[in-house]
Scaffold this motif. Structure first.
Motif, PDB file in Angstrom:
ATOM      1  N   ALA A  27       0.824  -1.207   0.000  1.00 57.67           N
ATOM      2  CA  ALA A  27       0.000   0.000   0.000  1.00 57.67           C
ATOM      3  C   ALA A  27       0.863   1.262   0.000  1.00 57.67           C
ATOM      4  CB  ALA A  27      -0.927  -0.011   1.223  1.00 57.67           C
ATOM      5  N   PHE A  28       2.037   1.194   0.636  1.00 56.23           N
ATOM      6  CA  PHE A  28       2.937   2.344   0.687  1.00 56.23           C
ATOM      7  C   PHE A  28       3.395   2.731  -0.711  1.00 56.23           C
ATOM      8  CE2 PHE A  28       7.192   4.200   2.116  1.00 56.23           C
ATOM      9  CZ  PHE A  28       6.624   5.383   2.566  1.00 56.23           C
ATOM     10  N   THR A  29       3.719   1.746  -1.537  1.00 53.69           N
ATOM     11  CA  THR A  29       4.102   2.018  -2.924  1.00 53.69           C
ATOM     12  C   THR A  29       2.974   2.706  -3.670  1.00 53.69           C
ATOM     13  OG1 THR A  29       5.565   0.081  -2.993  1.00 53.69           O
ATOM     14  CG2 THR A  29       4.864   0.982  -5.108  1.00 53.69           C
ATOM     15  N   LEU A  30       1.744   2.207  -3.480  1.00 49.02           N
ATOM     16  CA  LEU A  30       0.585   2.798  -4.158  1.00 49.02           C
ATOM     17  C   LEU A  30       0.328   4.218  -3.662  1.00 49.02           C
ATOM     18  CD1 LEU A  30      -1.834   2.616  -6.037  1.00 49.02           C
ATOM     19  CD2 LEU A  30      -3.103   1.476  -4.201  1.00 49.02           C
ATOM     20  N   CYS A  31       0.371   4.413  -2.350  1.00 44.15           N
ATOM     21  CA  CYS A  31       0.119   5.748  -1.780  1.00 44.15           C
ATOM     22  C   CYS A  31       1.162   6.760  -2.251  1.00 44.15           C
ATOM     23  CB  CYS A  31       0.118   5.673  -0.255  1.00 44.15           C
ATOM     24  SG  CYS A  31      -1.314   4.813   0.445  1.00 44.15           S
ATOM     25  N   LEU A  32       2.427   6.351  -2.259  1.00 46.84           N
ATOM     26  CA  LEU A  32       3.487   7.243  -2.730  1.00 46.84           C
ATOM     27  C   LEU A  32       3.306   7.586  -4.203  1.00 46.84           C
ATOM     28  CD1 LEU A  32       6.672   5.686  -1.057  1.00 46.84           C
ATOM     29  CD2 LEU A  32       5.613   7.874  -0.485  1.00 46.84           C
ATOM     30  N   SER A  33       2.886   6.610  -5.000  1.00 50.14           N
ATOM     31  CA  SER A  33       2.663   6.852  -6.433  1.00 50.14           C
ATOM     32  C   SER A  33       1.572   7.895  -6.634  1.00 50.14           C
ATOM     33  CB  SER A  33       2.268   5.552  -7.133  1.00 50.14           C
ATOM     34  OG  SER A  33       3.273   4.577  -7.018  1.00 50.14           O
ATOM     35  N   ILE A  34       0.496   7.752  -5.872  1.00 45.77           N
ATOM     36  CA  ILE A  34      -0.615   8.711  -5.972  1.00 45.77           C
ATOM     37  C   ILE A  34      -0.155  10.094  -5.534  1.00 45.77           C
ATOM     38  CG2 ILE A  34      -2.888   9.315  -5.047  1.00 45.77           C
ATOM     39  CD1 ILE A  34      -3.420   6.272  -4.802  1.00 45.77           C
ATOM     40  N   ALA A  35       0.580  10.146  -4.421  1.00 43.19           N
ATOM     41  CA  ALA A  35       1.079  11.428  -3.922  1.00 43.19           C
ATOM     42  C   ALA A  35       2.028  12.070  -4.936  1.00 43.19           C
ATOM     43  CB  ALA A  35       1.799  11.221  -2.592  1.00 43.19           C
ATOM     44  N   ALA A  36       2.887  11.259  -5.555  1.00 42.67           N
ATOM     45  CA  ALA A  36       3.825  11.775  -6.556  1.00 42.67           C
ATOM     46  C   ALA A  36       3.083  12.335  -7.763  1.00 42.67           C
ATOM     47  CB  ALA A  36       4.785  10.671  -6.985  1.00 42.67           C
ATOM     48  N   ALA A  37       2.037  11.636  -8.190  1.00 40.59           N
ATOM     49  CA  ALA A  37       1.257  12.101  -9.339  1.00 40.59           C
ATOM     50  C   ALA A  37       0.570  13.431  -9.024  1.00 40.59           C
ATOM     51  CB  ALA A  37       0.217  11.051  -9.720  1.00 40.59           C
ATOM     52  N   ILE A  38       0.020  13.545  -7.824  1.00 38.92           N
ATOM     53  CA  ILE A  38      -0.683  14.779  -7.443  1.00 38.92           C
ATOM     54  C   ILE A  38       0.282  15.949  -7.323  1.00 38.92           C
ATOM     55  CG2 ILE A  38      -2.012  15.902  -5.601  1.00 38.92           C
ATOM     56  CD1 ILE A  38      -3.260  13.148  -5.017  1.00 38.92           C
ATOM     57  N   THR A  39       1.389  15.731  -6.621  1.00 46.31           N
ATOM     58  CA  THR A  39       2.340  16.827  -6.383  1.00 46.31           C
ATOM     59  C   THR A  39       3.131  17.212  -7.626  1.00 46.31           C
ATOM     60  OG1 THR A  39       3.990  15.224  -5.579  1.00 46.31           O
ATOM     61  CG2 THR A  39       2.582  16.295  -3.933  1.00 46.31           C
ATOM     62  N   ASN A  40       3.137  16.341  -8.637  1.00 49.26           N
ATOM     63  CA  ASN A  40       3.842  16.644  -9.882  1.00 49.26           C
ATOM     64  C   ASN A  40       2.873  16.885 -11.040  1.00 49.26           C
ATOM     65  OD1 ASN A  40       7.001  16.189  -9.534  1.00 49.26           O
ATOM     66  ND2 ASN A  40       5.943  14.675  -8.262  1.00 49.26           N
ATOM     67  N   HIS A  41       1.660  17.307 -10.685  1.00 48.40           N
ATOM     68  CA  HIS A  41       0.664  17.737 -11.665  1.00 48.40           C
ATOM     69  C   HIS A  41       0.375  16.666 -12.720  1.00 48.40           C
ATOM     70  CE1 HIS A  41       1.303  21.609  -9.756  1.00 48.40           C
ATOM     71  NE2 HIS A  41       2.597  21.544 -10.068  1.00 48.40           N
ATOM     72  N   PHE A  42       0.345  15.431 -12.254  1.00 43.47           N
ATOM     73  CA  PHE A  42      -0.030  14.281 -13.095  1.00 43.47           C
ATOM     74  C   PHE A  42       0.837  14.158 -14.353  1.00 43.47           C
ATOM     75  CE2 PHE A  42      -3.745  15.362 -10.560  1.00 43.47           C
ATOM     76  CZ  PHE A  42      -4.049  14.124 -10.002  1.00 43.47           C
ATOM     77  N   GLU A  43       2.132  14.328 -14.149  1.00 43.26           N
ATOM     78  CA  GLU A  43       3.069  14.094 -15.248  1.00 43.26           C
ATOM     79  C   GLU A  43       3.061  12.619 -15.627  1.00 43.26           C
ATOM     80  OE1 GLU A  43       6.888  15.521 -14.086  1.00 43.26           O
ATOM     81  OE2 GLU A  43       6.258  17.621 -13.986  1.00 43.26           O
ATOM     82  N   LYS A  44       3.400  12.343 -16.889  1.00 45.07           N
ATOM     83  CA  LYS A  44       3.272  10.999 -17.448  1.00 45.07           C
ATOM     84  C   LYS A  44       3.915   9.890 -16.606  1.00 45.07           C
ATOM     85  CE  LYS A  44       3.561  10.407 -21.887  1.00 45.07           C
ATOM     86  NZ  LYS A  44       4.100  10.269 -23.278  1.00 45.07           N
ATOM     87  N   PRO A  45       5.187  10.009 -16.187  1.00 41.54           N
ATOM     88  CA  PRO A  45       5.798   8.875 -15.469  1.00 41.54           C
ATOM     89  C   PRO A  45       5.076   8.522 -14.173  1.00 41.54           C
ATOM     90  CG  PRO A  45       7.167  10.839 -15.303  1.00 41.54           C
ATOM     91  CD  PRO A  45       6.123  11.130 -16.332  1.00 41.54           C
TER      92      PRO A  45
END
Length: 232
Positions: free
Chosen positions: A158-176
């Motif tokens: 779950a930590f991997t998933l949560c971090l991925s979501i947080a990364a997408a949000i804080t980086n304005h949903f950039e492709k990677p």
């Protein structure tokens, strides 16, 4: 160029394995599974070669994928050698757990994630894992002696998933990071299906086997491919 060769080849091999795996455990299926897992690992390697500027992120993803490859093999050995089933299952859990540590480290490093976001992700991961154990009563999944390792592994998953979501949000949903979110979500879905297959009753049909591995390989290939689009 090699990336664009190994990716479609790996996808084809993995799809063939998913279809054959629906027939159950066997040595031949284990060999095909090993090739499938090697292909997503090579996808990560060639993605890094194509985008060398992402050397730390890509290296961590490769290490995570390598640990997943070993975990893959151990989980199939569990089904082949019933006498040592418990040892192979525990080994599979541990290798995948450490794999998620590398995936999480890659995300944290690449995004320079703030500590308070990491803390929120940790809290959400523990809540997710706890709810997973509570839901077992309703889904009729019996973890038994594996209850503690399931809880621990689910925290890191779950930590991997949560971090991925947080990364997408804080980086304005950039492709990677969008790719990482989808990959991590598919990985989580795969493990949810696998949990029912291993610990549930009457949930080990061919469809369960196929969907579990299909989601797993789709997730791993997406995580591996994310390296190609990382910008430093």
């Amino acid at each position: 160029m090699a990336y664009y060769i190994v990716l479609p080849f790996g996808l084809i091999v993995s799809l063939i394995f998913c279809i054959k795996r629906a027939g159950g455990f066997s040595i031949s299926n284990l060999m095909l599974k090993s090739v499938s897992s090697l292909c997503y690992l090579l996808t990560a390697v060639f993605a890094l070669i194509s985008n060398p500027s992402a050397h730390i992120f890509g290296s961590l993803i490769i290490f995570g994928g390598a640990l997943g490859l070993v975990g893959d093999i151990l989980l199939d050995l569990k089904g082949i050698y019933k006498k040592d089933e418990s040892s192979y299952l525990m080994g599979g859990f541990l290798f995948f757990l450490f794999g998620h540590i590398f995936y999480s480290a890659a995300i944290i490093f690449q995004t320079r994630m703030k500590y308070w976001i990491i803390i929120i992700c940790v809290i959400c991961s523990f809540i997710f894992s706890y709810l997973n154990l509570l839901s077992a009563k309703f889904t009729k999944v019996h973890f038994g002696a594996y209850r503690k390792i399931v809880f621990g592994y689910t925290v890191f998953l779950a930590f991997t998933l949560c971090l991925s979501i947080a990364a997408a949000i804080t980086n304005h949903f950039e492709k990677p990071y969008v790719i990482l979110v989808i990959g991590a979500a598919l990985f989580t879905l795969s493990d949810a299906i696998l949990s029912n297959t291993f610990f549930g009753r009457n949930k080990d049909s061919a469809m369960y086997f196929f969907t579990n591995h299909f989601c797993y390989y789709a997730g791993q290939y997406l995580i591996a491919a994310s390296t190609l689009f990382i910008n430093n």
